[in-house]
Design a protein around this motif. Structure first.
Motif, PDB file in Angstrom:
ATOM      1  N   LYS A 195       0.741  -0.745  -0.068  1.00  0.00           N
ATOM      2  CA  LYS A 195       0.094  -0.192   0.194  1.00  0.00           C
ATOM      3  C   LYS A 195       0.853   1.150   0.352  1.00  0.00           C
ATOM      4  CE  LYS A 195      -3.656   2.152   0.620  1.00  0.00           C
ATOM      5  NZ  LYS A 195      -4.830   2.103   1.806  1.00  0.00           N
ATOM      6  N   SER A 196       0.948   1.962  -0.972  1.00  0.00           N
ATOM      7  CA  SER A 196       1.643   3.399  -1.348  1.00  0.00           C
ATOM      8  C   SER A 196       0.956   4.316  -0.229  1.00  0.00           C
ATOM      9  CB  SER A 196       1.933   4.100  -2.548  1.00  0.00           C
ATOM     10  OG  SER A 196       2.419   4.535  -2.429  1.00  0.00           O
ATOM     11  N   ILE A 197       1.732   4.287   0.271  1.00  0.00           N
ATOM     12  CA  ILE A 197       0.680   5.785   1.669  1.00  0.00           C
ATOM     13  C   ILE A 197       0.566   7.204   1.213  1.00  0.00           C
ATOM     14  CG2 ILE A 197       1.579   4.175   3.684  1.00  0.00           C
ATOM     15  CD1 ILE A 197       3.468   6.617   4.445  1.00  0.00           C
ATOM     16  N   TYR A 198       1.696   7.433  -0.080  1.00  0.00           N
ATOM     17  CA  TYR A 198       1.691   8.709  -0.409  1.00  0.00           C
ATOM     18  C   TYR A 198       0.486   8.916  -1.385  1.00  0.00           C
ATOM     19  CZ  TYR A 198       6.734   8.325   0.982  1.00  0.00           C
ATOM     20  OH  TYR A 198       7.416   9.364   1.895  1.00  0.00           O
ATOM     21  N   ASP A 199      -0.152   7.877  -2.482  1.00  0.00           N
ATOM     22  CA  ASP A 199      -1.010   8.419  -3.055  1.00  0.00           C
ATOM     23  C   ASP A 199      -1.998   7.449  -2.694  1.00  0.00           C
ATOM     24  OD1 ASP A 199       0.291   5.944  -3.868  1.00  0.00           O
ATOM     25  OD2 ASP A 199       1.460   6.551  -5.750  1.00  0.00           O
ATOM     26  N   ASP A 200      -2.605   6.296  -1.763  1.00  0.00           N
ATOM     27  CA  ASP A 200      -2.739   5.873  -2.010  1.00  0.00           C
ATOM     28  C   ASP A 200      -3.105   4.500  -2.822  1.00  0.00           C
ATOM     29  OD1 ASP A 200      -5.526   4.198   0.395  1.00  0.00           O
ATOM     30  OD2 ASP A 200      -6.750   5.847  -0.318  1.00  0.00           O
ATOM     31  N   LYS A 201      -2.260   4.025  -3.572  1.00  0.00           N
ATOM     32  CA  LYS A 201      -1.754   3.098  -4.291  1.00  0.00           C
ATOM     33  C   LYS A 201      -2.355   1.890  -4.062  1.00  0.00           C
ATOM     34  CE  LYS A 201      -1.595   6.174  -8.347  1.00  0.00           C
ATOM     35  NZ  LYS A 201      -0.989   6.220  -9.924  1.00  0.00           N
ATOM     36  N   PRO A 245       2.691  14.531   0.305  1.00  0.00           N
ATOM     37  CA  PRO A 245       1.619  13.048  -0.422  1.00  0.00           C
ATOM     38  C   PRO A 245       0.465  13.871  -0.628  1.00  0.00           C
ATOM     39  CG  PRO A 245       2.576  12.937   1.884  1.00  0.00           C
ATOM     40  CD  PRO A 245       2.811  13.874   1.498  1.00  0.00           C
ATOM     41  N   PRO A 246      -0.227  12.932  -1.962  1.00  0.00           N
ATOM     42  CA  PRO A 246      -1.703  13.609  -2.616  1.00  0.00           C
ATOM     43  C   PRO A 246      -2.413  12.856  -1.170  1.00  0.00           C
ATOM     44  CG  PRO A 246       0.225  12.493  -4.153  1.00  0.00           C
ATOM     45  CD  PRO A 246       0.800  11.953  -3.168  1.00  0.00           C
ATOM     46  N   ALA A 247      -2.428  11.540  -1.120  1.00  0.00           N
ATOM     47  CA  ALA A 247      -2.552  11.554  -0.015  1.00  0.00           C
ATOM     48  C   ALA A 247      -3.206  12.296   1.269  1.00  0.00           C
ATOM     49  CB  ALA A 247      -2.691   9.824   0.246  1.00  0.00           C
ATOM     50  N   LYS A 248      -4.206  13.087   1.370  1.00  0.00           N
ATOM     51  CA  LYS A 248      -3.984  14.120   2.106  1.00  0.00           C
ATOM     52  C   LYS A 248      -4.101  13.696   3.924  1.00  0.00           C
ATOM     53  CE  LYS A 248      -5.269  18.071   0.289  1.00  0.00           C
ATOM     54  NZ  LYS A 248      -6.384  19.431   0.397  1.00  0.00           N
ATOM     55  N   ASP A 249      -4.971  12.563   4.097  1.00  0.00           N
ATOM     56  CA  ASP A 249      -4.958  11.561   4.972  1.00  0.00           C
ATOM     57  C   ASP A 249      -3.607  11.132   6.041  1.00  0.00           C
ATOM     58  OD1 ASP A 249      -7.543  11.706   5.006  1.00  0.00           O
ATOM     59  OD2 ASP A 249      -7.689   9.253   4.611  1.00  0.00           O
ATOM     60  N   GLU A 250      -2.744  10.940   4.632  1.00  0.00           N
ATOM     61  CA  GLU A 250      -1.149  10.532   5.186  1.00  0.00           C
ATOM     62  C   GLU A 250      -0.193  11.610   5.957  1.00  0.00           C
ATOM     63  OE1 GLU A 250       0.201   7.898   5.919  1.00  0.00           O
ATOM     64  OE2 GLU A 250      -1.818   7.085   5.076  1.00  0.00           O
ATOM     65  N   TRP A 251      -0.747  13.050   6.041  1.00  0.00           N
ATOM     66  CA  TRP A 251      -0.589  14.732   5.927  1.00  0.00           C
ATOM     67  C   TRP A 251       0.500  14.564   7.708  1.00  0.00           C
ATOM     68  CZ3 TRP A 251      -2.288  19.853   3.574  1.00  0.00           C
ATOM     69  CH2 TRP A 251      -2.103  19.217   2.169  1.00  0.00           C
ATOM     70  N   MET A 266       0.630  20.707   8.138  1.00  0.00           N
ATOM     71  CA  MET A 266       1.013  19.026   7.778  1.00  0.00           C
ATOM     72  C   MET A 266      -0.072  18.207   9.623  1.00  0.00           C
ATOM     73  SD  MET A 266       3.532  18.425   4.695  1.00  0.00           S
ATOM     74  CE  MET A 266       2.868  16.284   4.967  1.00  0.00           C
ATOM     75  N   LEU A 267       1.005  19.069  10.535  1.00  0.00           N
ATOM     76  CA  LEU A 267       1.103  18.273  11.908  1.00  0.00           C
ATOM     77  C   LEU A 267      -0.522  18.695  12.289  1.00  0.00           C
ATOM     78  CD1 LEU A 267       4.425  19.012  13.381  1.00  0.00           C
ATOM     79  CD2 LEU A 267       3.066  16.779  12.684  1.00  0.00           C
TER      80      LEU A 267
END
Length: 211
Positions: free
Chosen positions: A101-107, A172-178, A207-208
């Motif tokens: 699971k790529s946490i940066y873009d949720d792929k 990261p495009p996946a904002k849930d990972e910020w 981000m924090l």
């Protein structure tokens, strides 16, 4: 940044203290956040802020030797693939199958060839923020660090999009990972006593704030 090949190893090594870091850095074994957001905010406040990033003069990736051998024709790359993947299959030391699971873009990635191993704090960014003054052994420890959240398996596309940028110019495009991304970035920079710019610090605070 580096693209994973299938000639790597599977054992975990301790990259060690670069000689410039603190002695209380916490480890990460899953590529995820290694501390709380409150700890990260406190650590961020202690980082040295510089007016601008340092020079790239003299930089080369060869000054950060990677991936470090762990014996028996093994090295650090497959250690990360094995750690971050699920249903991982190996042939000797080589990871030949699994899901990531790529946490940066949720792929979701279904083959090792789709996976890059990212340096959370890129090597070039580290060079510009203090690593230019380290020894080669210290830079090797940084480039192969499995004890801090410095190495993570992600999609090749997100890794190459990030390049050597800091959070002021790439998130990261996946904002849930910020939250996790900023926490891990601060953890690494704090341990290695690397500097940040004001724009970088402001972006990390933003981000924090999503935690």
């Amino acid at each position: 940044m580096i693209t994973v090949s299938l000639t790597a190893g599977c054992e975990t090594v301790d990259a060690g203290d670069p000689g410039t870091g603190s002695t209380n850095g916490s480890g990460s074994t899953s590529g995820s956040s290694s501390g709380s957001s409150k700890d990260a905010e406190a650590s961020l406040g202690k980082l040295t802020v510089v007016a601008k990033t340092g020079s790239m003069s003299g930089y080369s990736r060869e000054k950060f030797p990677h991936w470090k051998s762990t014996g028996k024709n093994c090295d650090v790359r497959d250690s990360v693939l094995e750690r971050d993947g699920t249903k991982v299959k190996k042939s000797g030391c080589n990871v030949v199958a699994g899901t990531w699971k790529s946490i940066y873009d949720d792929k979701t990635l279904t083959a090792p060839s789709q996976v890059d191993i990212d340096h959370m704090v890129p090597l070039a960014n580290a060079w510009r923020s203090g690593a230019d003054k380290w020894t080669t052994d210290q830079r090797e420890g940084f480039a192969n660090d499995l004890d801090r959240p410095q190495l993570v398996a992600v999609s090749a596309g997100s890794n190459r999009s990030k390049g050597d940028q800091d959070p002021s110019t790439w998130k990261p495009p996946a904002k849930d990972e910020w939250c996790a991304y900023a926490t891990d970035w601060v953890t690494v920079k704090s341990y290695y006593k690397l500097t940040v710019t004001q724009k970088e610090k402001d972006a990390l605070k933003e981000m924090l704030g999503t935690c």
